[in-house]
Enzyme design. Structure first.
Site, PDB file in Angstrom:
ATOM      1  N   TYR A 160      -1.704   0.777  10.605  1.00 12.91           N
ATOM      2  CA  TYR A 160      -1.890   0.090   9.258  1.00 12.91           C
ATOM      3  C   TYR A 160      -0.874   0.265   8.244  1.00 12.91           C
ATOM      4  O   TYR A 160       0.002  -0.700   7.829  1.00 12.91           O
ATOM      5  CB  TYR A 160      -3.224   0.519   8.433  1.00 12.91           C
ATOM      6  CG  TYR A 160      -3.231   0.169   7.141  1.00 12.91           C
ATOM      7  CD1 TYR A 160      -3.729  -1.384   6.864  1.00 12.91           C
ATOM      8  CD2 TYR A 160      -2.710   0.935   5.964  1.00 12.91           C
ATOM      9  CE1 TYR A 160      -3.961  -1.902   5.308  1.00 12.91           C
ATOM     10  CE2 TYR A 160      -2.945   0.349   4.600  1.00 12.91           C
ATOM     11  CZ  TYR A 160      -3.439  -0.860   4.230  1.00 12.91           C
ATOM     12  OH  TYR A 160      -3.684  -1.493   3.344  1.00 12.91           O
ATOM     13  N   GLU A 218       0.383   3.714   1.673  1.00 14.86           N
ATOM     14  CA  GLU A 218       0.158   3.783   3.274  1.00 14.86           C
ATOM     15  C   GLU A 218       1.952   3.675   3.864  1.00 14.86           C
ATOM     16  O   GLU A 218       2.079   4.323   4.857  1.00 14.86           O
ATOM     17  CB  GLU A 218      -0.478   3.334   3.974  1.00 14.86           C
ATOM     18  CG  GLU A 218      -2.104   3.774   4.015  1.00 14.86           C
ATOM     19  CD  GLU A 218      -2.192   5.130   4.539  1.00 14.86           C
ATOM     20  OE1 GLU A 218      -1.751   5.262   5.903  1.00 14.86           O
ATOM     21  OE2 GLU A 218      -2.634   6.205   3.943  1.00 14.86           O
ATOM     22  N   SER A 244       0.746  -0.991   0.027  1.00 15.93           N
ATOM     23  CA  SER A 244      -0.047   0.033  -0.026  1.00 15.93           C
ATOM     24  C   SER A 244       0.810   1.117   0.013  1.00 15.93           C
ATOM     25  O   SER A 244       2.069   1.302   0.405  1.00 15.93           O
ATOM     26  CB  SER A 244      -0.874   0.062   1.153  1.00 15.93           C
ATOM     27  OG  SER A 244      -1.360   1.323   1.632  1.00 15.93           O
TER      28      SER A 244
HETATM   29  O1  G4F Z   1     -10.892   6.245   1.772  1.00 18.15           O
HETATM   30  P1  G4F Z   1      -9.812   6.147   2.959  1.00 18.15           P
HETATM   31  O2  G4F Z   1     -10.253   5.447   4.157  1.00 18.15           O
HETATM   32  O3  G4F Z   1      -8.717   5.433   2.432  1.00 18.15           O
HETATM   33  P2  G4F Z   1      -7.010   5.531   2.793  1.00 18.15           P
HETATM   34  O4  G4F Z   1      -6.995   5.753   4.432  1.00 18.15           O
HETATM   35  O5  G4F Z   1      -6.482   6.487   1.837  1.00 18.15           O
HETATM   36  O6  G4F Z   1      -6.661   3.971   2.723  1.00 18.15           O
HETATM   37  C1  G4F Z   1      -7.200   3.331   1.533  1.00 18.15           C
HETATM   38  O7  G4F Z   1      -6.066   3.341   0.408  1.00 18.15           O
HETATM   39  C2  G4F Z   1      -4.633   2.831   0.879  1.00 18.15           C
HETATM   40  C3  G4F Z   1      -3.952   2.979  -0.246  1.00 18.15           C
HETATM   41  O8  G4F Z   1      -3.232   4.248  -0.114  1.00 18.15           O
HETATM   42  C4  G4F Z   1      -4.996   1.162   1.247  1.00 18.15           C
HETATM   43  F1  G4F Z   1      -3.991   0.609   1.673  1.00 18.15           F
HETATM   44  C5  G4F Z   1      -6.000   1.344   2.318  1.00 18.15           C
HETATM   45  O9  G4F Z   1      -6.062  -0.391   2.616  1.00 18.15           O
HETATM   46  C6  G4F Z   1      -7.288   1.772   1.954  1.00 18.15           C
HETATM   47  O10 G4F Z   1      -7.815   1.219   0.899  1.00 18.15           O
HETATM   48  O11 G4F Z   1      -9.547   7.589   3.221  1.00 18.15           O
HETATM   49  C7  G4F Z   1      -9.217   8.449   2.091  1.00 18.15           C
HETATM   50  C8  G4F Z   1      -8.871   9.984   2.902  1.00 18.15           C
HETATM   51  C9  G4F Z   1      -8.226   9.831   4.199  1.00 18.15           C
HETATM   52  O12 G4F Z   1      -7.402  11.078   4.348  1.00 18.15           O
HETATM   53  C10 G4F Z   1      -9.349  10.219   5.363  1.00 18.15           C
HETATM   54  O13 G4F Z   1      -8.889  11.050   6.311  1.00 18.15           O
HETATM   55  O14 G4F Z   1     -10.274  10.413   3.228  1.00 18.15           O
HETATM   56  C11 G4F Z   1     -10.205  10.897   4.355  1.00 18.15           C
HETATM   57  N1  G4F Z   1     -11.520  11.037   4.923  1.00 18.15           N
HETATM   58  C12 G4F Z   1     -12.322  12.341   5.375  1.00 18.15           C
HETATM   59  N2  G4F Z   1     -13.392  11.864   5.659  1.00 18.15           N
HETATM   60  C13 G4F Z   1     -12.473   9.822   5.297  1.00 18.15           C
HETATM   61  C14 G4F Z   1     -13.581  10.360   5.881  1.00 18.15           C
HETATM   62  N3  G4F Z   1     -12.228   8.630   5.161  1.00 18.15           N
HETATM   63  C15 G4F Z   1     -12.982   7.607   5.764  1.00 18.15           C
HETATM   64  N4  G4F Z   1     -12.876   6.657   5.643  1.00 18.15           N
HETATM   65  N5  G4F Z   1     -14.160   8.252   6.023  1.00 18.15           N
HETATM   66  C16 G4F Z   1     -14.483   9.532   6.062  1.00 18.15           C
HETATM   67  O15 G4F Z   1     -15.673   9.986   6.641  1.00 18.15           O
END
Ligand code: G4F
Length: 355
Positions: free
Chosen positions: A159, A137, A135
């Site tokens: 993670y 990450e 990832s």
């Molecule tokens: O969709 P996210 O939860 O994805 P994140 O954290 O980037 O992780 C995903 O991608 C990674 C690859 O880079 C994978 F390894 C991992 O398994 C997963 O698939 O969040 C994306 C962004 C973050 O910055 C988070 O803080 O969106 C922001 N965000 C803002 N509001 C939110 C929210 N994320 C989530 N899940 N829910 C919210 O309400």
């Protein structure tokens, strides 16, 4: 005369977004596919439903086996019985926000689960090729943009730390024990099959539900974070290509283009003709203790060596996801007659909300 054996693959995490697309890709290519399924993941089989209904595939070339990633003896037995040529290791706790709540089990499955698999493979007489779905990450808050395969790993979430361990172990088993082992360093990749607790799907589902009058508003965390969002079916094709190359290697799978969460919101609500600003609220429960502000990958190596390139652009991904959620909600309405959707759809919400 004995029929030649079809190529055989094992997929851990087969019921997830990537597992389901990868199964379809490999079955189309004539593989026999074995999938490892967590004993308690029965609710998420939906993504494989079409394959189950095709009797020429299910019963003949698609097989599911129960095993958790901490169940070494069972996994060893399954691998000895199925003799895969290729293992695609996609399983693990994959929610970054949730990993702050459950760091121990995140490491147990995402980090140690990978090491256990590598150790089992080490003892197999004919070692299968191994792909670890790593990832972006692992880069955490990188000192350069875009990141490539040489960028130092500086993870800032449990993670990310677990993925860094798994990535380095995969490299180590390749370099020290002669494994054909690759890391697919995947940037965010989305699709209509994305889990609802990830930000993209949370937004597209909400945009669809709000436009149908079935949800009032959307609760969000940071809108400033920037991600490199690609289309999931293309990323599993990149993984497959890695194992077909004559040398193992690690590859960035990314688009090279970044957008903010706010861009995603704007675009998704525009698809249903709404202004996003009228329908969201920031809720501190969705903010993370440490945020990865910006990730953008350089996919040059995958392009030059594997001929892999992402094809579907940001607007098209958003539009496909919103349209799919509109269809899904309409069909749910037809079947259940229900008319409201909760604004918080995270199954972990009995704890702190992390979606
Ligand atoms: O969709 P996210 O939860 O994805 P994140 O954290 O980037 O992780 C995903 O991608 C990674 C690859 O880079 C994978 F390894 C991992 O398994 C997963 O698939 O969040 C994306 C962004 C973050 O910055 C988070 O803080 O969106 C922001 N965000 C803002 N509001 C939110 C929210 N994320 C989530 N899940 N829910 C919210 O309400």
């Amino acid at each position: 005369m004995q029929e030649p054996r079809t190529p055989t693959a094992m997929i851990t995490g087969i019921t997830g977004q990537d597992g389901s697309y990868l199964s379809e890709l490999l079955l189309d290519k004539g593989y026999t596919v074995h999938g490892l399924v967590r004993r308690n993941s029965s609710t998420s089989r939906k993504r494989l439903e079409d394959l189950f209904h095709d009797k020429t595939i299910y019963d003949k070339r698609l097989f599911l086996h129960y095993a958790d990633l901490d169940d070494t003896t069972t996994i060893r037995r399954i691998l000895i019985n199925t003799l895969p040529d290729e293992i695609y290791h996609l399983a693990g706790q994959s929610h970054v926000g949730a990993s702050f709540e459950i760091p121990e089990s995140t490491c147990e499955f995402t980090a140690m689960g990978t090491l256990r698999l590598l150790e089992i493979i080490r003892d197999l007489p004919n070692r299968p090729k191994f792909l670890h779905a790593s990832s972006s990450e692992i880069f955490g808050r990188p000192d350069r943009s875009p990141q490539n395969e040489e960028t130092p790993m500086r993870p800032v979430s449990p993670y990310g730390v677990a993925k860094t361990f798994a990535t380095q172990m995969t490299k180590l088993y390749c370099e020290s024990f002669g494994f054909f082992a690759c890391n697919a360093i995947c940037y965010n990749h989305e699709s209509p099959r994305r889990g609802e607790s990830f930000v993209t799907r949370k937004i597209t589902r909400a945009a669809a539900a709000i436009s149908l009058g079935r949800q009032d508003h959307l609760l969000m965390g940071s809108l400033d974070a920037r991600r490199d969002w690609g289309y999931a079916p293309e990323y599993v094709e990149g993984m497959w290509r890695m194992l077909q190359h004559d040398q193992p290697g690690d590859y960035i799978l990314a688009t090279g283009v970044e957008h903010s969460v706010e861009d995603f919101l704007r675009e998704a609500f525009a698809v249903v003709g709404l202004r996003w600003k009228n329908h969201y609220q920031v809720d501190a429960r969705y903010l993370r203790p440490a945020e990865v502000c910006e990730l953008r990958g350089d996919p040059s190596k995958a392009s030059e060596v594997l001929g892999w390139k992402s094809q579907t652009n940001f607007n098209e991904i958003v539009a496909r996801m919103v349209r799919s959620d509109l269809d899904l909600l309409a069909s749910q309405e037809r079947h259940s007659g229900s008319s409201r959707v909760s604004s918080e759809m995270d199954p972990t919400q009995s704890r702190r909300v992390t979606s």
